[in-house]
Scaffold this motif. Structure first.
Motif, PDB file in Angstrom:
ATOM      1  N   LEU A  71       0.829  -1.195   0.000  1.00 42.90           N
ATOM      2  CA  LEU A  71       0.000   0.000   0.000  1.00 42.90           C
ATOM      3  C   LEU A  71       0.868   1.252   0.000  1.00 42.90           C
ATOM      4  CD1 LEU A  71      -2.515  -1.222   2.725  1.00 42.90           C
ATOM      5  CD2 LEU A  71      -2.901  -1.168   0.249  1.00 42.90           C
ATOM      6  N   TRP A  95       0.396   5.527   0.291  1.00 41.66           N
ATOM      7  CA  TRP A  95      -0.439   6.711   0.455  1.00 41.66           C
ATOM      8  C   TRP A  95      -0.185   7.673  -0.691  1.00 41.66           C
ATOM      9  CZ3 TRP A  95       1.629  11.667   1.821  1.00 41.66           C
ATOM     10  CH2 TRP A  95       0.650  12.656   2.012  1.00 41.66           C
ATOM     11  N   TRP A 150      -6.754  13.507   9.898  1.00 39.67           N
ATOM     12  CA  TRP A 150      -5.406  13.071   9.502  1.00 39.67           C
ATOM     13  C   TRP A 150      -5.018  11.765  10.190  1.00 39.67           C
ATOM     14  CZ3 TRP A 150      -5.510  15.935   5.695  1.00 39.67           C
ATOM     15  CH2 TRP A 150      -5.727  17.320   5.754  1.00 39.67           C
ATOM     16  N   TYR A 194      -5.788   7.264  10.865  1.00 37.70           N
ATOM     17  CA  TYR A 194      -5.869   5.980  10.200  1.00 37.70           C
ATOM     18  C   TYR A 194      -7.137   5.969   9.343  1.00 37.70           C
ATOM     19  CZ  TYR A 194      -9.094   5.680  14.047  1.00 37.70           C
ATOM     20  OH  TYR A 194     -10.090   5.963  14.941  1.00 37.70           O
ATOM     21  N   ALA A 253      -1.484   2.010  13.048  1.00 36.91           N
ATOM     22  CA  ALA A 253      -2.657   1.197  12.715  1.00 36.91           C
ATOM     23  C   ALA A 253      -2.216  -0.090  12.033  1.00 36.91           C
ATOM     24  CB  ALA A 253      -3.598   1.970  11.791  1.00 36.91           C
ATOM     25  N   TYR A 265      -3.794  -3.158   9.401  1.00 36.83           N
ATOM     26  CA  TYR A 265      -4.839  -3.502   8.452  1.00 36.83           C
ATOM     27  C   TYR A 265      -4.655  -4.945   7.993  1.00 36.83           C
ATOM     28  CZ  TYR A 265      -5.115   1.584   8.058  1.00 36.83           C
ATOM     29  OH  TYR A 265      -5.218   2.922   8.341  1.00 36.83           O
ATOM     30  N   TYR A 304      -6.119   0.513  15.779  1.00 37.91           N
ATOM     31  CA  TYR A 304      -5.620   1.869  15.678  1.00 37.91           C
ATOM     32  C   TYR A 304      -5.141   2.312  17.053  1.00 37.91           C
ATOM     33  CZ  TYR A 304     -10.202   3.207  17.551  1.00 37.91           C
ATOM     34  OH  TYR A 304     -11.326   3.310  18.328  1.00 37.91           O
ATOM     35  N   TYR A 316      -0.748  -5.188   7.145  1.00 34.29           N
ATOM     36  CA  TYR A 316       0.072  -3.994   6.988  1.00 34.29           C
ATOM     37  C   TYR A 316      -0.008  -3.132   8.247  1.00 34.29           C
ATOM     38  CZ  TYR A 316       0.016  -4.926   1.939  1.00 34.29           C
ATOM     39  OH  TYR A 316       0.149  -5.494   0.686  1.00 34.29           O
ATOM     40  N   GLN A 345       0.756   0.878   9.556  1.00 31.25           N
ATOM     41  CA  GLN A 345       0.815   2.222   8.985  1.00 31.25           C
ATOM     42  C   GLN A 345       0.965   3.247  10.103  1.00 31.25           C
ATOM     43  OE1 GLN A 345      -2.844   4.104   7.904  1.00 31.25           O
ATOM     44  NE2 GLN A 345      -1.665   5.993   7.986  1.00 31.25           N
ATOM     45  N   TYR A 396       0.635   7.165  11.327  1.00 27.51           N
ATOM     46  CA  TYR A 396      -0.050   8.413  10.983  1.00 27.51           C
ATOM     47  C   TYR A 396       0.402   9.522  11.938  1.00 27.51           C
ATOM     48  CZ  TYR A 396      -3.336   6.303  14.370  1.00 27.51           C
ATOM     49  OH  TYR A 396      -3.913   5.674  15.460  1.00 27.51           O
ATOM     50  N   TRP A 433       3.771  13.334   8.262  1.00 27.20           N
ATOM     51  CA  TRP A 433       3.703  13.252   6.804  1.00 27.20           C
ATOM     52  C   TRP A 433       5.099  12.949   6.260  1.00 27.20           C
ATOM     53  CZ3 TRP A 433      -1.197  13.277   5.426  1.00 27.20           C
ATOM     54  CH2 TRP A 433      -2.113  13.997   6.201  1.00 27.20           C
ATOM     55  N   PRO A 434       5.199  12.149   5.190  1.00 27.65           N
ATOM     56  CA  PRO A 434       4.101  11.436   4.543  1.00 27.65           C
ATOM     57  C   PRO A 434       3.642  10.229   5.354  1.00 27.65           C
ATOM     58  CG  PRO A 434       6.165  10.777   3.571  1.00 27.65           C
ATOM     59  CD  PRO A 434       6.498  11.860   4.569  1.00 27.65           C
ATOM     60  N   LEU A 435       2.372   9.899   5.252  1.00 28.35           N
ATOM     61  CA  LEU A 435       1.885   8.679   5.858  1.00 28.35           C
ATOM     62  C   LEU A 435       2.605   7.505   5.191  1.00 28.35           C
ATOM     63  CD1 LEU A 435      -1.964   9.421   5.793  1.00 28.35           C
ATOM     64  CD2 LEU A 435      -0.274  10.033   7.550  1.00 28.35           C
ATOM     65  N   PHE A 467       3.357   3.111   5.064  1.00 26.32           N
ATOM     66  CA  PHE A 467       2.957   1.745   5.387  1.00 26.32           C
ATOM     67  C   PHE A 467       4.195   0.852   5.453  1.00 26.32           C
ATOM     68  CE2 PHE A 467      -1.661   1.793   4.843  1.00 26.32           C
ATOM     69  CZ  PHE A 467      -1.869   2.924   4.066  1.00 26.32           C
ATOM     70  N   GLY A 496       5.835  -2.875   4.545  1.00 23.95           N
ATOM     71  CA  GLY A 496       5.798  -3.631   3.298  1.00 23.95           C
ATOM     72  C   GLY A 496       4.818  -4.785   3.281  1.00 23.95           C
TER      73      GLY A 496
END
Lengths: 119, 107
Positions: free
Chosen positions: A45, A47, A103, A105, B34, B36, B49, B87, B89, B91, B94-96, B98, B100
Motif C-alpha cells: 500500500l 499513500w 489526519w 488511520y 494502525a 490492516y 488503531y 500492513y 501504517q 499516521y 507526513w508522509p503517511l 505503510f 511492506g
C-alpha cells in the motif's frame, strides 16, 4: 452503512490524464478528512494524498506532487483525484478511504478502481 | 520520511496457533500506529488503531501492542479467515507510510 464507491479507472496511455471519483454515503461526508491510497499489482500500500474535511488543507506524497490533485465536493459527497502526466509506474488499484479522525488511520475503504497506464 | 519495516515477510502458521507480527518505525510514532488486514482482491480492513485499540467488529483474538518504534500484532488461535496480508501504517507524520506487509499463510 458507510459506503465508498470509486469510479473512473481504466486504461490510459503514458502522458495521459484520468480523473477518479469516490462517492460517499452513510455518513456526514463534510465532517471527515479523506485520502487516496494506491496499490501496484502484487505490491504493498502507498499513500497518495489526503484532504481535510473542508478541503482547505491538502497533503501529497512527494513523488506525486505536481501531477496529482486531490479535491472534494461536500455538496455532492464526493472525493476526486485528478491524475495528469501518467506513467507506467502509476498503474495500480486506487482506493479512497475515510479517516477515523483528522489526519488519521483509515477506518473505511472503497473497493478500489484499477488504473492501467500502458501504450 | 518514517520508514516502517515489518517482519517476518511471511509467517507459516497452523490453524489454531498464535501468530505474532512485528512492525518497526525508523523514528518514534508515539502510538499513532494502525494495522490492516487485506485478503486477495479485496480492500484493506482496519484492525487496530492507536497501536492497541481494536476497530469496530474486530474479534478479540486480534491484539496490538507497543509504542514509540516497536509494535506487535498478535492473532491468537488463528482461524481460516485470518490467513491474509497484514500492513502496519504510521499516521504520526507526513508522509503517511505503510510497512511492506506480512503474509500469514497456512502451514
Amino acid at each position: 452503512e458507510v459506503q465508498l464507491v470509486e469510479s473512473g479507472g481504466g486504461l490510459v496511455k503514458p502522458g495521459g490524464s484520468l480523473r477518479l471519483s469516490c462517492a460517499a454515503s452513510g455518513f456526514t461526508f463534510s465532517t471527515y478528512s479523506m485520502k487516496w491510497v494506491r496499490q501496484a499489482p502484487g505490491k504493498g500500500l502507498e499513500w497518495v494524498a489526503s484532504i481535510s474535511s473542508s478541503g482547505s488543507y491538502i497533503y501529497y506524497a512527494d513523488s506525486l506532487k505536481g501531477r496529482f490533485t486531490i479535491s472534494r465536493d461536500n455538496a455532492k459527497n464526493s472525493l476526486y483525484l485528478q491524475m495528469n502526466s501518467l506513467r507506467a509506474e502509476d498503474t495500480a488499484v486506487y482506493y479512497c478511504a475515510r479517516d477515523g479522525g483528522p489526519w488519521d488511520y483509515s477506518d473505511y475503504w472503497g473497493q478500489g478502481t484499477l488504473v492501467t497506464v500502458s501504450s | 520520511e518514517i520508514v516502517m519495516t515489518q517482519s517476518p515477510a511471511t509467517l507459516s502458521v497452523s490453524p489454531g496457533e498464535r501468530a505474532t507480527l512485528s512492525c518497526r518505525a525508523s523514528q518514534s510514532v508515539s502510538s499513532n500506529l494502525a494495522w490492516y488486514q487485506q485478503k486477495r482482491g479485496l480492500a484493506p480492513r482496519l484492525l487496530i488503531y492507536g497501536a492497541s485499540t481494536r476497530a469496530t467488529g474486530i474479534p478479540a483474538r486480534f491484539s496490538g501492542s507497543g509504542s514509540g518504534t516497536e509494535f506487535t500484532l498478535t492473532i491468537t488461535s488463528l482461524q481460516s479467515e485470518d490467513f491474509a496480508v497484514y500492513y502496519c501504517q504510521q499516521y504520526y507524520n507526513w508522509p503517511l507510510t505503510f510497512g511492506g506487509g506480512a503474509k500469514v499463510e497456512i502451514k
